[in-house]
Design an enzyme around this catalytic site. Structure first.
Site, PDB file in Angstrom:
ATOM      1  N   ASN B 154       0.737  -1.109  -0.063  1.00 52.41           N
ATOM      2  CA  ASN B 154       0.120  -0.014   0.009  1.00 52.41           C
ATOM      3  C   ASN B 154       1.081   1.127   0.025  1.00 52.41           C
ATOM      4  OD1 ASN B 154       0.954   0.410   2.741  1.00 52.41           O
ATOM      5  ND2 ASN B 154      -1.042   0.426   3.498  1.00 52.41           N
ATOM      6  N   ARG B 292      -2.422   7.055  11.725  1.00 55.93           N
ATOM      7  CA  ARG B 292      -3.446   6.545  12.873  1.00 55.93           C
ATOM      8  C   ARG B 292      -4.354   7.646  13.509  1.00 55.93           C
ATOM      9  NH1 ARG B 292      -3.452   2.537  10.138  1.00 55.93           N
ATOM     10  NH2 ARG B 292      -3.095   0.579  10.827  1.00 55.93           N
ATOM     11  N   GLN B 321     -12.568   3.402  14.388  1.00 54.23           N
ATOM     12  CA  GLN B 321     -12.817   3.032  13.062  1.00 54.23           C
ATOM     13  C   GLN B 321     -13.904   1.894  13.035  1.00 54.23           C
ATOM     14  OE1 GLN B 321      -9.165   4.568  10.564  1.00 54.23           O
ATOM     15  NE2 GLN B 321      -9.795   2.445  10.251  1.00 54.23           N
ATOM     16  N   HIS B 340     -11.477   5.070   5.713  1.00 50.65           N
ATOM     17  CA  HIS B 340     -10.196   4.312   5.712  1.00 50.65           C
ATOM     18  C   HIS B 340     -10.073   3.746   4.241  1.00 50.65           C
ATOM     19  CE1 HIS B 340      -6.668   2.254   7.937  1.00 50.65           C
ATOM     20  NE2 HIS B 340      -6.386   2.877   6.901  1.00 50.65           N
TER      21      HIS B 340
END
Lengths: 489, 489
Positions: B154, B292, B321, B340
């Protein structure tokens, strides 16, 4: 404010380094005003409550480029308004006796032939920013006016904005943001069409200053970069930028995952992206257009966004502007539009306010402007306003006094062209047959009578595909040009 | 679809070039399963109607990484669910007999100590993507499990997303877009706080793989680039990237117009941006945080966005989340948040689906994974989960059979470290005193008993500031290490 200070200091550095007049262009011109009180009118948008929120917000009517105190301290009159349309507007009242009109592309005051006719004292039309679409350039040239803008003041701003829009579309930012403000959380609804930019094919239609800055910023993203322009870049620059030239626009477009429009609006480019051309693009193509709204066929874009053939469309330009409340681009799916703002960042405003002040200062002193700023100089136009694709005689060119013949004049022209950006841009490549469609040339010698200077002579280098049937001259060989000139003279 | 095809072909190239196992790491490990039918459970978010909209949308429950056919054709059982929470969820039913659990950070299945205890057959925890916060790593290590992720899958996705967010904030994109959809046109309300990125100071807190990719992409924007990390980059890389190292975080932060968070969530970084630290930032600072959510003090960010001290905040990470409907970041001014998603582009999904398939294939064959993918290997942890800042024994390290003494083992370790990215990253810099706070070292020899292999020995190179008072060894001099080892042994 962090951003405010950073922007101001960057612009101070720019002005002090780059904008001072080289001594070679300081020759006095009859056209420019003698010292004396001038009436200067500025037309800007009203910012209302926003005007006082940032001292560097210079582009609005309230802050008026930050030059009021300076102008008035020199005895000039400075009228500022945002009321610019219709026969009874504030601007109209000042047309008969203004000397200088300052406008912006963001809130354009249309300078029609009729207004120019009424403006008996008008000498100078300044664009605070880039783009003089709102001026009838032919009428301005015929009236012997000078039209100038702050060339380069927005190029970085627009290029950055284009890259932002590419990423917003590729990565499907807006649906995610709308979920946030609507109290939702649905990753799937975003992720099913969110991509990386890496590895995609991005093509710019037009690779002038903005297009090149965009390509430079795209380079580290590891894309497949293509560009179409009338002109191939210098091989070294091309290799630095890492983009591939595509001579045939319609061969390039279907290769692109992302298309960025970076060309001016002309009769040829108007409505260029119509139903037929869009149908030939990749299904799912993304389009960024910060150039001009009218390059697109409005309804064809709506239809293709609705069908999904265009998967995303973003830009800050509309046809017309301001976009009416019912403009269909406001409501089509997958749009990431904004009003026309990309060139009017605070940094851009600081640059063009400084550029306008610099030109006014030179105007008062009777000095030349930075050559790249001229659109029409003392009634002589560049950028093809008068005929086809003519390029202007360079600002360092000789005047009548130093040229006693066409041949001598041309020698001077060629020598001057060597230092002129258009030389690289047009001559070297055109004449080296890199653009085969421009297979022939003509040299045009203009005698442009002027209201103020009867003998003012301008030389244009132009071309057409019909009026010259001889061999294409070698740009490295100046005698080719002299021969050409002789034949034409 | 243009983007679909481009993404898939880029990933095919990546997999075929980079992900095949070098023969040196193919040594069989007792921990890995013998061939035979395995029960594999995948937990992914449900995509519902979006699942069928893109054949490459592999990260959802419906498409389940695209490995069902392959797994089932080999006789394995593949259970996929999105129902992961509470004692009666679908996942809970399969805990007692699953062998492999695949999860994602986007819809995390929490692997608690209790679940690990119940999972008698569990051998392998795979993260489809990056980030194993949702796994109790200590419990996993104690149970001798292997935890692995698709390292690197990612990083480009997140770095691109960060640059997009920087531009969205700097250029004040969202207010303009909201005008468009609300039928408005007010350039002033956008322009008074829209800036160019050029010339601004951008600092990244953390310059690991994502931070470096961001800096590389920022370079052509002509910013003043700063980075803070525990480690200074290699001087050549630093000069290529054009960023300046800031050893002291609190000295760097007040210089920044834009701050990007690129560090992991640890006990030390949790709530690091609290009221006091935010108060010391420039007024008008912009913050991008895709790392985060819990690194920020939620309310301190809301307050600073409301007062204007933070002029813009953007990111895709929240605490908790999914963000509840009433999360205050949804409603604070000047936010450009999304759910996210930055690491789960279609390109990212193709990469991590391919990475998971690759690791499963190796697991079935009893082969090692690409070394960088391990979080806990056969019960031994890297990334400091077990103690302080330990780094893992490299995957090419010898086992008991080839090492008959601590000295020989260390020689092998040093040789292996030379090819291991952590060597460059930690040793060369740390030991060269570039990080003065790490003035001393200790070498820890671990004997990690394992459920399956009683004699498995792992060697860790760790450090502390208290246990070693000798001179800092010279990394160029291997004998320094042997001396050190001797003293410690």
């Amino acid at each position: 404010m962090a951003m405010k200070r950073a922007a101001a200091s960057a612009v101070r550095a720019l002005i002090s380094s780059g904008n001072s007049a080289p001594s070679s262009v300081l020759a006095s011109r009859g056209l420019h005003a003698a010292a004396g009180s001038k009436k200067i009118v500025g037309v800007f948008y009203k910012a209302n409550e926003y005007a006082s929120m940032n001292p560097n917000f210079l582009g609005c009517a309230e802050n008026a480029l930050g030059i009021r105190e300076w102008l008035e301290s020199q005895g000039h009159q400075y009228i500022v308004t945002s009321d610019k349309d219709g026969p009874h507007c504030e601007l109209e009242k000042h047309i008969p006796d203004l000397h200088v009109l300052i406008t912006t592309p963001f809130h354009p005051a249309y300078v029609t032939a009729e207004r120019i006719k009424k403006a008996k004292n008008l000498q100078l039309l300044l664009t605070a920013g880039i783009g003089s679409d709102h001026v009838d350039l032919k009428a301005a040239a015929e009236a012997g006016l000078t039209v100038a803008e702050v060339t380069g003041s927005n190029v970085v701003s627009v290029a950055e904005d284009e890259l932002m829009r590419i990423l917003i579309l590729v990565r499907n930012f807006l649906p995610g943001h709308h979920q946030v403000i609507n109290g939702e959380w649905n990753v799937a609804a975003i992720a099913y069409r969110a991509y990386d930019l890496e590895g995609k094919t991005v093509g710019t239609v037009g690779a002038g200053r903005i297009g090149r800055l965009l390509l430079q910023r795209l380079k580290p993203f590891n894309c497949n970069l293509l560009y179409h322009d009338r002109l191939k870049m210098d091989p070294q620059l091309e290799s630095e930028i890492g983009a591939k030239f595509e001579e045939d626009l319609d061969a390039m477009l279907p290769k692109c995952d992302v298309i960025v429009i970076n060309m001016p609006l002309t009769e040829k480019t108007k409505g260029m992206f119509d139903k037929e051309r869009i149908a030939k693009l990749k299904k799912g193509v993304l389009i960024v257009n910060n150039a001009r709204g009218a390059i697109m066929d409005t309804q064809a874009v709506v239809d293709a966004c609705s069908s999904g053939h265009i998967a995303g469309y973003s830009g800050d330009v509309w046809n017309p502007q301001p976009a009416p409340k019912d403009h269909p681009w406001r409501y089509m799916p997958n749009q990431a539009m904004t009003p026309h703002v990309s060139g009017t960042t605070i940094d851009g405003q600081l640059r063009y306010a400084a550029g306008v002040k610099d030109m006014l200062e030179r105007y008062f002193k009777g000095e030349d402007f930075p050559p790249q700023n001229y659109i029409v100089k003392d009634g002589s136009s560049r950028r093809g306003a008068l005929e086809g694709h003519m390029v202007p005689f360079p600002q360092t060119a000789p005047n009548d006094a130093t040229c006693d013949s066409i041949g001598a004049l041309l020698r001077e022209v060629l020598s001057a062209l060597a230092s002129y950006e258009f030389y690289d841009f047009v001559l070297k490549r055109r004449l080296a047959k890199e653009m085969r469609s421009w297979a022939s040339l003509k040299l045009l010698i203009y005698n442009q009578p002027d209201r103020r200077s009867t003998a003012q002579q301008s030389v244009y280098l132009g071309w057409s595909s019909s009026n010259w049937a001889g061999p294409v001259p070698d740009p490295a060989n100046q005698s080719d040009f002299l021969n050409l000139a002789t034949e034409l003279s």
